[in-house]
Design an enzyme around this catalytic site. Structure first.
Site, PDB file in Angstrom:
ATOM      1  N   HIS A   1       0.855  -1.187   0.000  1.00  0.00           N
ATOM      2  CA  HIS A   1       0.000   0.000   0.000  1.00  0.00           C
ATOM      3  C   HIS A   1       0.886   1.230   0.000  1.00  0.00           C
ATOM      4  O   HIS A   1       1.957   1.212   0.602  1.00  0.00           O
ATOM      5  CB  HIS A   1      -0.889   0.008   1.247  1.00  0.00           C
ATOM      6  CG  HIS A   1      -2.053   0.916   1.126  1.00  0.00           C
ATOM      7  ND1 HIS A   1      -1.972   2.253   1.403  1.00  0.00           N
ATOM      8  CD2 HIS A   1      -3.318   0.683   0.706  1.00  0.00           C
ATOM      9  CE1 HIS A   1      -3.147   2.800   1.173  1.00  0.00           C
ATOM     10  NE2 HIS A   1      -3.991   1.891   0.754  1.00  0.00           N
TER      11      HIS A   1
ATOM     12  N   ASP B   1      -7.881  -5.669   0.264  1.00  0.00           N
ATOM     13  CA  ASP B   1      -8.346  -6.462  -0.871  1.00  0.00           C
ATOM     14  C   ASP B   1      -7.949  -7.930  -0.793  1.00  0.00           C
ATOM     15  O   ASP B   1      -8.436  -8.747  -1.564  1.00  0.00           O
ATOM     16  CB  ASP B   1      -7.793  -5.876  -2.190  1.00  0.00           C
ATOM     17  CG  ASP B   1      -8.444  -4.548  -2.505  1.00  0.00           C
ATOM     18  OD1 ASP B   1      -9.628  -4.405  -2.187  1.00  0.00           O
ATOM     19  OD2 ASP B   1      -7.765  -3.674  -3.058  1.00  0.00           O
TER      20      ASP B   1
HETATM   21  N1  CMC Z   1       4.032  -7.364  -4.793  1.00  0.00           N
HETATM   22  C1  CMC Z   1       5.371  -7.381  -4.955  1.00  0.00           C
HETATM   23  N2  CMC Z   1       6.149  -6.300  -4.814  1.00  0.00           N
HETATM   24  C2  CMC Z   1       5.548  -5.151  -4.516  1.00  0.00           C
HETATM   25  C3  CMC Z   1       4.158  -5.039  -4.335  1.00  0.00           C
HETATM   26  C4  CMC Z   1       3.393  -6.214  -4.481  1.00  0.00           C
HETATM   27  N3  CMC Z   1       2.067  -6.190  -4.311  1.00  0.00           N
HETATM   28  N4  CMC Z   1       3.837  -3.768  -4.035  1.00  0.00           N
HETATM   29  C5  CMC Z   1       4.991  -3.088  -4.030  1.00  0.00           C
HETATM   30  N5  CMC Z   1       6.017  -3.922  -4.323  1.00  0.00           N
HETATM   31  C6  CMC Z   1       7.447  -3.591  -4.345  1.00  0.00           C
HETATM   32  C7  CMC Z   1       7.829  -2.836  -5.620  1.00  0.00           C
HETATM   33  O1  CMC Z   1       8.254  -3.727  -6.621  1.00  0.00           O
HETATM   34  C8  CMC Z   1       8.945  -1.948  -5.106  1.00  0.00           C
HETATM   35  O2  CMC Z   1      10.098  -2.746  -4.954  1.00  0.00           O
HETATM   36  P1  CMC Z   1      11.532  -2.133  -5.390  1.00  0.00           P
HETATM   37  O3  CMC Z   1      11.746  -0.946  -4.496  1.00  0.00           O
HETATM   38  O4  CMC Z   1      12.496  -3.239  -5.162  1.00  0.00           O
HETATM   39  O5  CMC Z   1      11.415  -1.753  -6.836  1.00  0.00           O
HETATM   40  C9  CMC Z   1       8.505  -1.578  -3.706  1.00  0.00           C
HETATM   41  O6  CMC Z   1       7.672  -2.667  -3.261  1.00  0.00           O
HETATM   42  C10 CMC Z   1       7.717  -0.278  -3.627  1.00  0.00           C
HETATM   43  O7  CMC Z   1       6.646  -0.356  -4.578  1.00  0.00           O
HETATM   44  P2  CMC Z   1       5.950   0.898  -5.249  1.00  0.00           P
HETATM   45  O8  CMC Z   1       5.276   0.459  -6.500  1.00  0.00           O
HETATM   46  O9  CMC Z   1       6.955   2.019  -5.351  1.00  0.00           O
HETATM   47  O10 CMC Z   1       4.894   1.295  -4.145  1.00  0.00           O
HETATM   48  P3  CMC Z   1       3.634   2.206  -4.351  1.00  0.00           P
HETATM   49  O11 CMC Z   1       3.381   2.830  -3.050  1.00  0.00           O
HETATM   50  O12 CMC Z   1       3.777   3.107  -5.527  1.00  0.00           O
HETATM   51  O13 CMC Z   1       2.493   1.124  -4.704  1.00  0.00           O
HETATM   52  C11 CMC Z   1       0.577  -0.227  -4.620  1.00  0.00           C
HETATM   53  C12 CMC Z   1       1.400   0.847  -3.906  1.00  0.00           C
HETATM   54  C13 CMC Z   1      -0.706  -0.487  -3.815  1.00  0.00           C
HETATM   55  C14 CMC Z   1       0.184   0.270  -6.023  1.00  0.00           C
HETATM   56  C15 CMC Z   1       1.430  -1.525  -4.740  1.00  0.00           C
HETATM   57  O14 CMC Z   1       1.791  -1.984  -3.457  1.00  0.00           O
HETATM   58  C16 CMC Z   1       0.721  -2.628  -5.529  1.00  0.00           C
HETATM   59  O15 CMC Z   1       0.812  -2.636  -6.770  1.00  0.00           O
HETATM   60  N6  CMC Z   1       0.013  -3.560  -4.814  1.00  0.00           N
HETATM   61  C17 CMC Z   1      -0.746  -4.584  -5.492  1.00  0.00           C
HETATM   62  C18 CMC Z   1      -2.105  -4.002  -5.878  1.00  0.00           C
HETATM   63  C19 CMC Z   1      -3.007  -3.846  -4.676  1.00  0.00           C
HETATM   64  O16 CMC Z   1      -3.168  -4.756  -3.873  1.00  0.00           O
HETATM   65  N7  CMC Z   1      -3.670  -2.676  -4.606  1.00  0.00           N
HETATM   66  C20 CMC Z   1      -4.670  -2.419  -3.582  1.00  0.00           C
HETATM   67  C21 CMC Z   1      -4.312  -1.299  -2.667  1.00  0.00           C
HETATM   68  S1  CMC Z   1      -5.395  -1.236  -1.222  1.00  0.00           S
HETATM   69  C22 CMC Z   1      -6.952  -0.856  -1.856  1.00  0.00           C
HETATM   70  C23 CMC Z   1      -7.017   0.524  -2.436  1.00  0.00           C
HETATM   71  O17 CMC Z   1      -6.721   1.482  -1.724  1.00  0.00           O
HETATM   72  O18 CMC Z   1      -7.403   0.632  -3.596  1.00  0.00           O
END
Ligand code: CMC
Length: 427
Positions: A303, A361
């Site tokens: 998240h 989720d």
């Molecule tokens: N699985 C594997 N690795 C992950 C994931 C994941 N679900 N989420 C983040 N990472 C890794 C990412 O690869 C990165 O690693 P590195 O620094 O080595 O490159 C690091 O963690 C930081 O990720 P980010 O993409 O910079 O983080 P963000 O804050 O931009 O993304 C997120 C947040 C929710 C988009 C992401 O965690 C994600 O894609 N999660 C899966 C989708 C999900 O479950 N979304 C629902 C969110 S809760 C409901 C809502 O509010 O809608």
């Protein structure tokens, strides 16, 4: 007490004010920076930018805290009802018994939709995704309720908020019924919000529908868990769309469109598809390896704000167990995969180092599937519940004397001015 910040650019120095919130990080006030220094701040993804002032929801992502108007989400999920939470989000305080009775009656008596509106659904292909239908149908409300669209009139804002909260279950249930080829079910005034929605979703003319208190409570709790989440992507979309004074129903349709994406509300659908794809516990290590190899992400994990267990996921997991036990499916193989996956991920340095915890989720998909909803409905249910958050934030924006049309700036890296070259002269 907020101090002040100084920005030094070359040999120029600018004093910037700082503003304290009730809690959470203070903000550096950069509103006059461009006028005084001819400088923009650069923050794609808004990771360090507070785009508005709000009194509605507070999240401490490091501590795993979520408060609505100061009340912890776990207490609301345990002791409150979705409609009471709606009142709280909209009005700032929990209602008295009289206020609640009045509010519940108002919402209940706005659940029907204009008869012509039903014809609108027939325009969609029968295999349309319910979120496509929801985006279109909620946008279409703007063509039906002309008497509540003067955004400068607080009374009209209130009526459009009530209409949206009341009509979303009717629209979501119709999107579902349309997709499965069953007749629409009219809302009833003698049922609670969640019960009414379940009946509109699952009742068929061929037999009587019986309400199940455990499933009704679970539905209500799922609505509470999704009601608001401060300035997330869809809420910011609603605020930005609304900042121009646009029609409130159209603004909520914009929020629904944003929510649909797999990084946001679409993740519940993706999380269940992922669990299905893994299928059995023995395939988890291979799947985890694929995540580490960056082939895909673990859906329902991670998240932007929570760097700790999402407090909504704790309640969701409990609700999931209650629902599965009630329908006699406590041994659901998907639940086993989910629990094992969670256990492994919470101990694996890849996830621990990145502070990736289950989010709301992760368990909602298994729960909703057990209740009888197809995966395509998951995000539509999220949209139904989040409508109160969107409209509360939209209403707050109009009550804010600092309101301005939202207009971000950019760091331009394109070509400098150049002269047009006629087609025949281009090489
Ligand atoms: N699985 C594997 N690795 C992950 C994931 C994941 N679900 N989420 C983040 N990472 C890794 C990412 O690869 C990165 O690693 P590195 O620094 O080595 O490159 C690091 O963690 C930081 O990720 P980010 O993409 O910079 O983080 P963000 O804050 O931009 O993304 C997120 C947040 C929710 C988009 C992401 O965690 C994600 O894609 N999660 C899966 C989708 C999900 O479950 N979304 C629902 C969110 S809760 C409901 C809502 O509010 O809608």
């Amino acid at each position: 007490m907020a101090e002040h910040a100084t920005l030094t650019v070359g040999n120029r120095s600018f004093d910037l004010g700082m503003i304290d919130g009730t809690t959470g990080p203070a903000v550096v006030d950069v509103r006059k920076l461009y006028a005084e220094a001819d400088i923009f701040t650069f923050d794609p993804g808004f990771t360090s930018t507070a785009a508005c002032e709000s009194k509605i929801t507070y999240i401490d992502g490091d501590a795993g805290v979520l408060l609505h108007r100061g009340y912890p989400i776990a207490q609301l999920a345990e002791h409150s009802t979705f409609l009471e939470v709606c009142y709280l989000l909209l009005n700032g305080e929990l209602p008295t018994a009289d206020e609640f009775a009045d509010f519940e009656k108002t919402i209940t008596y706005h659940t029907m939709i204009h008869a012509q509106f039903d014809r609108f659904f027939g325009g969609f292909r029968s295999d349309a995704h319910p979120m496509a239908i929801m985006t279109g149908a909620v946008g279409a409300l703007s063509a039906f309720y002309h008497d509540s669209i003067n955004v400068d009139d607080p009374e009209q804002r209130k009526i459009s908020a009530h209409r949206l909260i009341a009509k979303m279950p009717t629209i979501a249930a119709r999107a579902f019924k349309y997709s499965v080829g069953q007749p629409f079910v009219t809302p009833r005034n003698d049922m609670t919000y969640a019960e009414n929605f379940l009946r509109m979703s699952f009742s068929v003319p061929a037999e009587d529908w019986k309400s199940n208190p455990i499933l009704t409570r679970a539905m209500d709790r799922i609505f509470i868990l999704h009601a608001d989440h401060e300035q997330n992507a869809s809420t910011s979309t609603v605020r930005l769309a609304g900042s121009s004074g646009a029609n409130p129903f159209a603004c909520i349709a914009a929020g629904i469109a944003c929510l649909w994406g797999p990084s946001h509300g679409g993740a519940n659908e993706e999380a269940l598809m992922m669990l299905n794809e893994i299928g059995t516990v023995d395939r988890i290590p291979e799947y985890i390896q694929g995540v580490k190899d960056r082939k895909y992400r673990l859906m329902g994990f991670g998240h932007r704000v929570y760097k700790n267990y999402d407090p909504r996921a704790t309640v969701m997991q409990k609700t999931c167990h209650e629902v599965l036990a009630e329908i006699g499916n406590a041994d659901d193989p998907l639940l086993k995969v989910a629990m094992e996956l969670e256990k492994i991920a919470l101990n694996d340095p890849y996830f621990v180092d990145r502070k990736l915890f289950p989010n709301v989720d992760f368990y909602s998909g298994i729960t909703l599937k057990a209740m009888g909803f197809p995966t395509t409905m998951f995000t539509a249910l999220f949209a139904l519940a989040r409508t109160v958050g969107w409209i509360s934030q939209w209403k707050e924006m109009f009550e804010d004397p600092q309101r301005k049309i939202g207009r971000p700036r950019q760091l331009y890296t394109g070509p400098l001015a150049r002269d047009y070259v006629p087609l025949e002269a281009r090489g």
